[in-house]
Motif scaffolding. Structure first.
Motif, PDB file in Angstrom:
ATOM      1  N   HIS A 242       0.823  -1.278  -0.075  1.00  0.00           N
ATOM      2  CA  HIS A 242       0.168   0.103   0.217  1.00  0.00           C
ATOM      3  C   HIS A 242       0.864   1.313   0.145  1.00  0.00           C
ATOM      4  O   HIS A 242       0.885   1.930  -1.056  1.00  0.00           O
ATOM      5  CB  HIS A 242      -0.978   0.066   1.261  1.00  0.00           C
ATOM      6  CG  HIS A 242      -1.726  -1.049   1.135  1.00  0.00           C
ATOM      7  ND1 HIS A 242      -3.205  -1.144   0.671  1.00  0.00           N
ATOM      8  CD2 HIS A 242      -1.543  -2.469   1.574  1.00  0.00           C
ATOM      9  CE1 HIS A 242      -3.712  -2.245   0.976  1.00  0.00           C
ATOM     10  NE2 HIS A 242      -2.823  -3.173   1.386  1.00  0.00           N
ATOM     11  N   GLU A 305      -7.639   5.281   1.051  1.00  0.00           N
ATOM     12  CA  GLU A 305      -6.376   4.705  -0.105  1.00  0.00           C
ATOM     13  C   GLU A 305      -7.095   4.896  -1.466  1.00  0.00           C
ATOM     14  O   GLU A 305      -8.255   4.692  -1.778  1.00  0.00           O
ATOM     15  CB  GLU A 305      -6.080   3.344   0.259  1.00  0.00           C
ATOM     16  CG  GLU A 305      -5.165   2.778  -0.827  1.00  0.00           C
ATOM     17  CD  GLU A 305      -4.825   1.356  -0.492  1.00  0.00           C
ATOM     18  OE1 GLU A 305      -3.861   0.807  -1.538  1.00  0.00           O
ATOM     19  OE2 GLU A 305      -5.163   0.983   0.532  1.00  0.00           O
ATOM     20  N   THR A 321      -2.227   6.548  -0.026  1.00  0.00           N
ATOM     21  CA  THR A 321      -1.814   5.211   0.087  1.00  0.00           C
ATOM     22  C   THR A 321      -2.418   4.694   1.334  1.00  0.00           C
ATOM     23  O   THR A 321      -2.806   3.298   1.336  1.00  0.00           O
ATOM     24  CB  THR A 321      -0.348   4.808  -0.055  1.00  0.00           C
ATOM     25  OG1 THR A 321       0.182   5.762   0.987  1.00  0.00           O
ATOM     26  CG2 THR A 321       0.237   5.404  -1.409  1.00  0.00           C
ATOM     27  N   SER A 322      -2.898   5.452   2.327  1.00  0.00           N
ATOM     28  CA  SER A 322      -3.428   4.785   3.509  1.00  0.00           C
ATOM     29  C   SER A 322      -4.150   5.978   4.321  1.00  0.00           C
ATOM     30  O   SER A 322      -3.657   7.063   4.293  1.00  0.00           O
ATOM     31  CB  SER A 322      -2.612   4.356   4.723  1.00  0.00           C
ATOM     32  OG  SER A 322      -1.909   3.245   4.337  1.00  0.00           O
TER      33      SER A 322
END
Length: 375
Positions: A242, A305, A321-322
């Motif tokens: 991730h 995300e 990404t998170s």
């Protein structure tokens, strides 16, 4: 029952999760608990305040044997393995020829062997990678008959010391083989929540009994994958696949701290790992086009995300990404990648969520102070 569910692996603690009322989901080929009746937010806050117990038995556990094991492993990672003291562990990265990240892992030195813990989703490829590159005089032992528990939180140490008094003398990144109710267990003082805590590798045949001993302590609650994710994000820790992957270099990922001084250009054993020329050049010139950064949401809704990031001129500059609601932090937080020129603290960026642009500002990580016990 579908074939997919039938094919999922189960950890040695599976029956305990079902008994505790966990909601089980497929994760990295296993049937894993995402949450318990307490709920993700309360599990998260319990870990920050007391002691949370996580089943991470889906992770890969390996031993490397042979007098040249440290030298051989060091050729695959930008980390000082040769000088890793006995009884200590270190965070490491498998790099590829382009300097990208194949996985992150933990390496412990037990004197006569190295003990590795690798990510569940990368386990098989990591084993294949080691088999391909390690010399014949290094034996790879795959530990398939062990559970792995993480006991995390400010009260984790006092809980574990009731059962294993010697753990009270351990500090962050110590690794020991200690008896837990008569059973030899591999114990490291580390974890993935930013809190003090331990990771405990237990022979599978004893996992149910020893896990029940921990759960019998008043401070301890089961914690699922949902809270594990929000805890590690508040602590600024990357999730492989991730926040980092094969297209990401350690420099882009703001993981310079994970490249040992000994392996840098001016170190005693410079380079010598896959992609070293690219990584060391990026360190020297700072010539990367993007950087991993933390972000704080200025609204109330969390940004997840995959949300695309824009600058004030509505130009695309990166991606989340998170993301999480930040239960302890108190407002939405995220990490992701932005073009280098937008990576400065307090820079205003906008995340697109269902057609709306949500304001966020670049912020320092970790969002919540890490509380590792260093003595």
């Amino acid at each position: 029952m579908t074939q997919e569910v039938q094919d999922l692996l189960k950890t040695p603690c599976f029956d305990l999760h079902v008994e505790a009322g966990a909601r089980m989901v497929p994760f990295a080929g296993y049937e894993m608990p995402v949450q318990y009746p307490l709920g993700v937010k309360k599990e998260h806050l319990h870990t920050r305040a007391s002691a949370g117990l996580f089943d991470v038995s889906h992770m890969g556990q390996l031993r490397l044997h042979g007098p040249n094991a440290a030298k051989a492993l060091e050729a695959l990672v930008p980390v000082d393995i040769l000088d890793l003291p006995q009884g200590k562990q270190r965070y490491a990265l498998f790099t590829n020829d382009e300097g990208g990240l194949q996985d992150d892992l933990m390496v412990s030195n037990f004197g006569d062997h190295l003990f590795l813990v690798v990510n569940a989703a990368c386990k098989n490829q990591d084993i294949a990678h080691l088999r391909q590159h390690l010399p014949d005089d290094v034996e790879i032992e795959i530990l398939e008959d062990r559970a792995l528990l993480a006991l995390q939180g400010p009260l984790a140490a006092q809980v574990l010391a009731r059962h294993i008094p010697y753990t009270a003398d351990m500090v962050f990144m110590d690794s020991r083989v200690l008896k837990f109710d008569g059973v030899d267990c591999i114990i490291g003082r580390a974890g993935y929540t930013g809190e003090d805590g331990f990771e405990i590798s237990i022979p599978a045949e004893h996992a149910d009994r020893l896990t029940r001993l921990l759960l019998s302590e008043a401070e301890v609650e089961w914690i699922g994958l949902g809270a594990r994710d929000s805890l590690r994000l508040e602590s600024g820790l990357c999730l492989y696949g991730h926040d980092i992957d094969t297209s990401t270099t350690p420099v882009e990922a703001s993981l310079l701290w994970a490249i040992s001084k000994a392996r840098r250009a001016d170190g005693i054993r410079p380079g010598g790992f896959p992609g070293a020329e690219i990584v060391l050049e990026q360190i020297a010139t700072k010539a990367v086009s993007r950087k991993r950064v933390g972000m704080i949401g200025l609204g109330k809704a969390p940004v997840r995300e995959g949300a695309v990031l824009y600058n004030e001129q509505d130009q695309e500059i990166g991606i989340i990404t998170s993301g999480t609601a930040g239960p302890s932090f108190g407002s939405p937080i995220a990490m992701g990648y932005v073009a280098k020129e937008f990576a400065s603290l307090d820079t205003l960026v906008f995340a697109e969520v269902r057609g709306k642009k949500m304001p966020m500002k670049i912020a320092k990580m970790p969002f919540v102070e890490q509380r590792y016990y260093r003595g």
